[in-house]
Design a protein around this motif. Structure first.
Motif, PDB file in Angstrom:
ATOM      1  N   GLY A 247      52.578  10.731  32.445  1.00 58.86           N
ATOM      2  CA  GLY A 247      52.394   9.389  33.477  1.00 58.86           C
ATOM      3  C   GLY A 247      52.457   9.955  34.905  1.00 58.86           C
ATOM      4  N   LYS A 248      52.370  11.402  35.118  1.00 64.71           N
ATOM      5  CA  LYS A 248      52.431  11.751  36.624  1.00 64.71           C
ATOM      6  C   LYS A 248      51.312  12.603  36.889  1.00 64.71           C
ATOM      7  CE  LYS A 248      57.684  11.893  36.470  1.00 64.71           C
ATOM      8  NZ  LYS A 248      58.986  12.747  36.632  1.00 64.71           N
ATOM      9  N   THR A 249      50.935  12.745  38.113  1.00 69.94           N
ATOM     10  CA  THR A 249      49.702  13.428  38.594  1.00 69.94           C
ATOM     11  C   THR A 249      50.370  14.787  38.810  1.00 69.94           C
ATOM     12  OG1 THR A 249      48.405  11.810  39.564  1.00 69.94           O
ATOM     13  CG2 THR A 249      48.037  13.983  40.448  1.00 69.94           C
ATOM     14  N   VAL A 250      49.959  15.859  38.130  1.00 72.82           N
ATOM     15  CA  VAL A 250      50.829  17.256  38.201  1.00 72.82           C
ATOM     16  C   VAL A 250      49.772  18.036  38.771  1.00 72.82           C
ATOM     17  CG1 VAL A 250      52.056  16.983  36.091  1.00 72.82           C
ATOM     18  CG2 VAL A 250      50.011  17.643  35.798  1.00 72.82           C
ATOM     19  N   ILE A 251      48.397  17.915  38.816  1.00 71.49           N
ATOM     20  CA  ILE A 251      47.393  18.742  39.572  1.00 71.49           C
ATOM     21  C   ILE A 251      46.801  17.802  40.401  1.00 71.49           C
ATOM     22  CG2 ILE A 251      45.459  20.476  39.440  1.00 71.49           C
ATOM     23  CD1 ILE A 251      46.713  21.338  36.810  1.00 71.49           C
ATOM     24  N   ARG A 252      46.380  18.382  41.689  1.00 72.15           N
ATOM     25  CA  ARG A 252      45.278  17.600  42.553  1.00 72.15           C
ATOM     26  C   ARG A 252      44.822  18.785  43.440  1.00 72.15           C
ATOM     27  NH1 ARG A 252      44.452  14.409  47.222  1.00 72.15           N
ATOM     28  NH2 ARG A 252      42.980  12.636  46.722  1.00 72.15           N
ATOM     29  N   LEU A 253      43.590  19.175  43.204  1.00 74.39           N
ATOM     30  CA  LEU A 253      43.178  20.358  43.968  1.00 74.39           C
ATOM     31  C   LEU A 253      41.446  19.992  44.441  1.00 74.39           C
ATOM     32  CD1 LEU A 253      44.080  23.132  41.555  1.00 74.39           C
ATOM     33  CD2 LEU A 253      44.789  22.581  43.619  1.00 74.39           C
ATOM     34  N   ASP A 254      41.289  20.573  45.548  1.00 78.43           N
ATOM     35  CA  ASP A 254      40.063  20.344  46.457  1.00 78.43           C
ATOM     36  C   ASP A 254      39.101  21.387  45.366  1.00 78.43           C
ATOM     37  OD1 ASP A 254      37.850  21.003  47.667  1.00 78.43           O
ATOM     38  OD2 ASP A 254      38.596  19.670  49.275  1.00 78.43           O
ATOM     39  N   VAL A 255      38.039  20.830  44.720  1.00 79.67           N
ATOM     40  CA  VAL A 255      37.086  21.501  44.194  1.00 79.67           C
ATOM     41  C   VAL A 255      36.497  22.675  44.714  1.00 79.67           C
ATOM     42  CG1 VAL A 255      36.988  20.019  42.018  1.00 79.67           C
ATOM     43  CG2 VAL A 255      35.281  19.995  43.967  1.00 79.67           C
ATOM     44  N   GLU A 256      36.091  22.473  45.897  1.00 75.47           N
ATOM     45  CA  GLU A 256      35.747  23.509  46.760  1.00 75.47           C
ATOM     46  C   GLU A 256      36.310  24.695  47.069  1.00 75.47           C
ATOM     47  OE1 GLU A 256      32.788  25.787  48.731  1.00 75.47           O
ATOM     48  OE2 GLU A 256      32.494  24.001  47.651  1.00 75.47           O
ATOM     49  N   TRP A 257      37.746  24.428  47.328  1.00 78.60           N
ATOM     50  CA  TRP A 257      38.833  25.386  47.541  1.00 78.60           C
ATOM     51  C   TRP A 257      39.083  26.009  46.040  1.00 78.60           C
ATOM     52  CZ3 TRP A 257      43.504  26.112  44.880  1.00 78.60           C
ATOM     53  CH2 TRP A 257      44.167  27.076  45.255  1.00 78.60           C
ATOM     54  N   LEU A 258      38.965  25.406  45.077  1.00 83.25           N
ATOM     55  CA  LEU A 258      39.052  26.020  43.833  1.00 83.25           C
ATOM     56  C   LEU A 258      37.984  27.052  43.309  1.00 83.25           C
ATOM     57  CD1 LEU A 258      41.358  25.880  41.527  1.00 83.25           C
ATOM     58  CD2 LEU A 258      39.546  24.130  40.271  1.00 83.25           C
ATOM     59  N   ARG A 259      36.735  26.409  43.728  1.00 77.14           N
ATOM     60  CA  ARG A 259      35.575  27.538  43.527  1.00 77.14           C
ATOM     61  C   ARG A 259      35.709  28.829  44.259  1.00 77.14           C
ATOM     62  NH1 ARG A 259      30.743  28.233  45.823  1.00 77.14           N
ATOM     63  NH2 ARG A 259      31.038  26.478  47.444  1.00 77.14           N
ATOM     64  N   GLN A 260      36.131  28.702  45.446  1.00 75.03           N
ATOM     65  CA  GLN A 260      36.041  29.685  46.417  1.00 75.03           C
ATOM     66  C   GLN A 260      37.362  30.737  45.859  1.00 75.03           C
ATOM     67  OE1 GLN A 260      36.564  28.304  50.332  1.00 75.03           O
ATOM     68  NE2 GLN A 260      34.547  27.595  50.518  1.00 75.03           N
ATOM     69  N   GLU A 261      38.435  30.225  45.489  1.00 72.23           N
ATOM     70  CA  GLU A 261      39.230  31.204  44.797  1.00 72.23           C
ATOM     71  C   GLU A 261      38.896  31.674  43.631  1.00 72.23           C
ATOM     72  OE1 GLU A 261      42.839  31.469  46.023  1.00 72.23           O
ATOM     73  OE2 GLU A 261      41.742  30.766  47.671  1.00 72.23           O
ATOM     74  N   TRP A 262      37.997  31.048  42.900  1.00 76.00           N
ATOM     75  CA  TRP A 262      37.562  31.781  41.756  1.00 76.00           C
ATOM     76  C   TRP A 262      36.585  32.766  42.078  1.00 76.00           C
ATOM     77  CZ3 TRP A 262      32.552  30.655  39.543  1.00 76.00           C
ATOM     78  CH2 TRP A 262      32.230  31.350  38.549  1.00 76.00           C
ATOM     79  N   GLU A 263      35.713  32.454  42.967  1.00 77.72           N
ATOM     80  CA  GLU A 263      34.790  33.456  43.337  1.00 77.72           C
ATOM     81  C   GLU A 263      35.260  34.553  44.254  1.00 77.72           C
ATOM     82  OE1 GLU A 263      31.812  31.155  45.711  1.00 77.72           O
ATOM     83  OE2 GLU A 263      30.780  30.423  43.862  1.00 77.72           O
ATOM     84  N   MET A 264      36.219  34.522  44.837  1.00 80.92           N
ATOM     85  CA  MET A 264      36.707  35.645  45.517  1.00 80.92           C
ATOM     86  C   MET A 264      37.820  36.370  44.762  1.00 80.92           C
ATOM     87  SD  MET A 264      34.984  35.818  48.505  1.00 80.92           S
ATOM     88  CE  MET A 264      36.186  37.126  49.117  1.00 80.92           C
ATOM     89  N   ALA A 265      38.233  36.190  43.639  1.00 82.82           N
ATOM     90  CA  ALA A 265      39.162  36.666  42.764  1.00 82.82           C
ATOM     91  C   ALA A 265      39.048  38.115  42.616  1.00 82.82           C
ATOM     92  CB  ALA A 265      39.623  35.879  41.460  1.00 82.82           C
ATOM     93  N   LEU A 266      37.731  38.459  42.203  1.00 79.71           N
ATOM     94  CA  LEU A 266      37.413  40.084  41.955  1.00 79.71           C
ATOM     95  C   LEU A 266      37.320  40.825  43.204  1.00 79.71           C
ATOM     96  CD1 LEU A 266      36.481  42.356  39.967  1.00 79.71           C
ATOM     97  CD2 LEU A 266      34.368  41.549  40.177  1.00 79.71           C
ATOM     98  N   PRO A 267      36.609  40.311  44.329  1.00 79.06           N
ATOM     99  CA  PRO A 267      36.507  40.902  45.455  1.00 79.06           C
ATOM    100  C   PRO A 267      37.940  41.416  46.136  1.00 79.06           C
ATOM    101  CG  PRO A 267      34.851  39.395  45.478  1.00 79.06           C
ATOM    102  CD  PRO A 267      35.766  39.215  44.334  1.00 79.06           C
ATOM    103  N   ARG A 268      38.925  40.156  45.884  1.00 82.15           N
ATOM    104  CA  ARG A 268      39.959  40.572  46.707  1.00 82.15           C
ATOM    105  C   ARG A 268      40.907  41.424  45.688  1.00 82.15           C
ATOM    106  NH1 ARG A 268      41.445  33.945  47.275  1.00 82.15           N
ATOM    107  NH2 ARG A 268      40.590  33.710  49.473  1.00 82.15           N
ATOM    108  N   THR A 269      40.762  41.391  44.503  1.00 84.83           N
ATOM    109  CA  THR A 269      41.534  42.403  43.580  1.00 84.83           C
ATOM    110  C   THR A 269      40.851  43.821  44.036  1.00 84.83           C
ATOM    111  OG1 THR A 269      41.683  40.929  41.772  1.00 84.83           O
ATOM    112  CG2 THR A 269      41.841  43.210  41.217  1.00 84.83           C
ATOM    113  N   LEU A 270      39.910  43.885  43.951  1.00 87.36           N
ATOM    114  CA  LEU A 270      39.123  45.297  44.412  1.00 87.36           C
ATOM    115  C   LEU A 270      39.379  45.637  45.820  1.00 87.36           C
ATOM    116  CD1 LEU A 270      35.393  44.799  42.787  1.00 87.36           C
ATOM    117  CD2 LEU A 270      37.238  46.059  42.019  1.00 87.36           C
ATOM    118  N   ALA A 271      39.601  44.886  46.768  1.00 82.53           N
ATOM    119  CA  ALA A 271      39.920  45.051  47.943  1.00 82.53           C
ATOM    120  C   ALA A 271      41.700  45.514  48.013  1.00 82.53           C
ATOM    121  CB  ALA A 271      39.966  44.167  49.012  1.00 82.53           C
ATOM    122  N   SER A 272      42.275  45.070  47.105  1.00 81.20           N
ATOM    123  CA  SER A 272      43.705  45.568  47.222  1.00 81.20           C
ATOM    124  C   SER A 272      43.870  46.854  46.442  1.00 81.20           C
ATOM    125  CB  SER A 272      44.560  44.414  46.362  1.00 81.20           C
ATOM    126  OG  SER A 272      44.083  44.163  45.005  1.00 81.20           O
TER     127      SER A 272
END
Length: 283
Positions: A247-272
């Protein structure tokens, strides 16, 4: 059981584009088979592969085996790899991504079942909790076959606007992946389930396909004919991915932000990793 789940997932992938599975190949990767526990893993994997390929009528056409995969006496995880080929009708299959707002979001096969014991083999348990335990998800081969047959019929009738099978990451990962299209279409979804949020959202029970349609009644008619569940769990919408639970909203995310986080996950890991090597050369 793990190998049967892999075969089922491969066949389910083909079914989401309307293809009928017809044959299989495999690559079995294990540790030292001279150790009884490793030989037992290999035997069970072969038995599971045979049972599942028989059930889906996908004969093994070839394959190979890689053994003695160990480092300092520690074996790799049992890693059977399966490839399935299918026959695809001459038509454009539905995409993975949500194509437009206002479509019904449905879950062919239903929400599935999971408990604490069978949650321990999920991606969530490994990555977020940092542990693995318990048993793989349960698999009913006959129900899986009915879900796949219904999916193929729906695709080939042109009733589905998008389709994506549920596997690694469960419903949560599938919802995110389906929101990554160029149109930035998300969804508003109600999990309609009691119990813990992480189990409902990230368990990896098989026999489930996330679809969208403009004709939910017609989809339900086909699902009833095959004896499978097909609840409407939400509606597609522009920009936002929203999930309700209890009965509660537990997730509300902007899909463009979510896609960018997904796309950048590997480059960020490699950079670290690069930064760590530069700070500690030779390590």
């Amino acid at each position: 059981l793990g190998t049967k789940l892999i075969v089922a997932e491969c066949c389910r992938n083909l079914s989401t584009v309307g293809a009928t599975p017809i044959a299989a190949t495999n690559n079995l990767n294990f540790g030292n088979p001279e150790r009884p526990e490793i030989m037992a893993q290999l035997v069970k994997a072969i038995e599971g592969l045979a049972e599942a390929c028989t059930a889906f009528e996908t004969p093994i056409t070839g394959g190979n085996v890689s053994l003695y995969n160990e480092t300092l006496g520690q074996p790799i995880y049992p890693t059977p790899v399966v490839g399935i080929v299918g026959l695809l009708p001459i038509r454009v299959p539905p995409p993975v991504e949500f194509p437009e707002p206002g479509l019904a979001v449905m879950l062919l096969g239903g929400f599935g079942q999971c408990d604490e014991v069978r949650f321990g083999g999920t991606e969530y348990a490994k990555v977020v909790v940092g542990q693995i335990w318990g048993l793989p998800p349960e698999l009913d081969l006959e129900y899986e076959k009915r879900v796949q047959a219904a999916t193929r019929e729906l695709v080939n009738l042109g009733l589905l606007r998008s389709a994506h099978d549920l596997s690694r990451g469960g419903l949560g990962a599938a919802l995110a992946r389906c929101s990554f299209g160029a149109a930035t279409i998300g969804a508003q979804v109600d999990l309609q389930a009691e119990g813990r949020l992480e189990l409902a959202l990230f368990h990896e029970a098989p026999s489930r396909v996330l679809v969208t349609t403009a004709e939910p009644g017609a989809v339900m008619d086909v699902a009833r004919r095959y004896g499978i569940q097909a609840p409407v769990i939400g509606i597609t919408q522009e920009r936002w991915l929203e999930v309700r639970h209890g009965g509660k909203t537990v997730i509300r995310l902007d899909v463009e932000w979510l896609r960018q986080e997904w796309e950048m996950a590997l480059p960020r890991t490699l950079a670290s990793w690069t930064a760590v090597r530069e700070l500690a050369p030779g390590r």
